[in-house]
Scaffold this motif. Structure first.
Motif, short mmCIF file in Angstrom:
data_model
loop_
_atom_site.label_atom_id
_atom_site.label_comp_id
_atom_site.label_asym_id
_atom_site.label_seq_id
_atom_site.Cartn_x
_atom_site.Cartn_y
_atom_site.Cartn_z
N SER A 64 36.77 75.58 87.03
CA SER A 64 37.37 76.50 86.06
C SER A 64 38.81 76.09 85.74
N SER A 65 39.56 75.70 86.75
CA SER A 65 40.95 75.28 86.54
C SER A 65 41.03 74.03 85.68
N LEU A 69 40.11 74.91 82.03
CA LEU A 69 41.21 75.60 81.34
C LEU A 69 42.33 74.63 81.02
N ALA A 70 42.68 73.77 81.97
CA ALA A 70 43.73 72.79 81.73
C ALA A 70 43.35 71.83 80.60
N ILE A 98 43.78 73.67 77.19
CA ILE A 98 45.19 73.82 76.83
C ILE A 98 45.80 72.46 76.45
N ALA A 116 45.70 70.65 88.01
CA ALA A 116 44.92 71.89 88.04
C ALA A 116 43.96 71.88 89.23
N VAL A 154 51.10 72.07 82.73
CA VAL A 154 49.85 72.69 82.25
C VAL A 154 48.87 72.87 83.40
N GLY A 155 48.76 71.87 84.25
CA GLY A 155 47.84 71.95 85.37
C GLY A 155 48.21 73.03 86.37
N SER A 207 47.59 76.45 84.83
CA SER A 207 46.15 76.71 84.76
C SER A 207 45.60 77.13 86.12
N SER A 243 46.72 80.63 86.92
CA SER A 243 46.03 81.59 86.06
C SER A 243 44.61 81.86 86.56
N ILE A 244 43.89 80.79 86.93
CA ILE A 244 42.52 80.95 87.43
C ILE A 244 42.52 81.72 88.73
#
Length: 220
Positions: A101-102, A105-106, A109, A155, A199-200, A203, A206-207
């Motif tokens: 998931s991470s 998402l990364a 983005i 991420a 970004v990583g 992400s 966030s996850i």
């Protein structure tokens, strides 16, 4: 990191981190990208190419996504046809889900930023002496910033470090080596790697927060 003890994001830390990443990237773009890139390029070799190949976000997403599916099927099989799932299987299942998931998402983005930033890759500077930003562009040669490999690697390894704190330092070191390898092979500028790392990390945080809110069973 940007997480508090209850797995909620600290918006103050997040804002400070984003501001810091922007400042560092700006300084690199204006003054330091070319000399740092030229220095790291001297270390190009098979080591960097192998690391770059296995750190692609598509490869990582497929790897850990597949691991999640396999462990999920094993858990279901054990629950209904055999012994209850062991703890290591549950841990592997959750870790794979978090990492996949991470990375996903990364990757999303990073792709959006690549298109709207539209930065020329350093290969054009080496071949033609050209640099610059031409957004929005979807072509590979204009998708330098941020580094997708670095975003995916940070991420995956940051979320792994959050789940398994004893491996946090090795995970961060491995992610940094992957980012450096992307410069060494000539695919990215140093500022691309810095933004990809940001970004990583964001992400991963966030996850971790999202899953903790969905259900306590995901808050390992």
């Amino acid at each position: 990191m940007f997480l508090m003890h209850d797995n909620k994001i600290s918006w103050a830390r997040l804002s400070l981190g984003i501001a810091g990443a922007v400042v560092i990237c700006g300084a690199l773009v204006i003054w330091f990208d070319k000399p740092v890139f030229a220095f790291i390029r001297e270390f190009d070799g098979s080591w960097a190419r192998v690391i770059s190949a296995v750190s692609n976000f598509k490869f990582l997403a497929a790897l850990f996504g597949g691991a999640f599916l396999v462990t999920a099927v094993m858990r279901i099989w054990r629950r209904y046809f055999g012994k209850p799932p062991r703890r290591w299987l549950r841990d592997a299942n959750i870790t794979a889900l978090y990492v996949a998931s991470s990375v996903a998402l990364a990757g999303i983005i990073a792709f959006v930023l690549k298109v709207f930033i539209g930065r020329m890759r350093p290969v054009l500077w080496e071949a033609l002496g050209q640099t610059g930003f031409y957004p929005p562009r979807a072509e590979w040669v204009f998708n330098s910033m941020p580094s997708g490999h670095t975003a995916a690697s940070f991420a995956a390894l940051c979320i792994f470090g959050l789940l398994w704190p004893r491996y946090r330092i090795p995970a961060w070191i491995a992610a940094t080596i992957i980012g450096v390898s992307r410069i060494a092979v000539g695919a990215h500028w140093p500022s691309d790697v810095v933004l990809g790392a940001a970004v990583g990390v964001i992400s991963a945080a966030s996850i971790r927060t999202i899953f903790a809110r969905i259900s306590r069973k995901y808050a390992v």
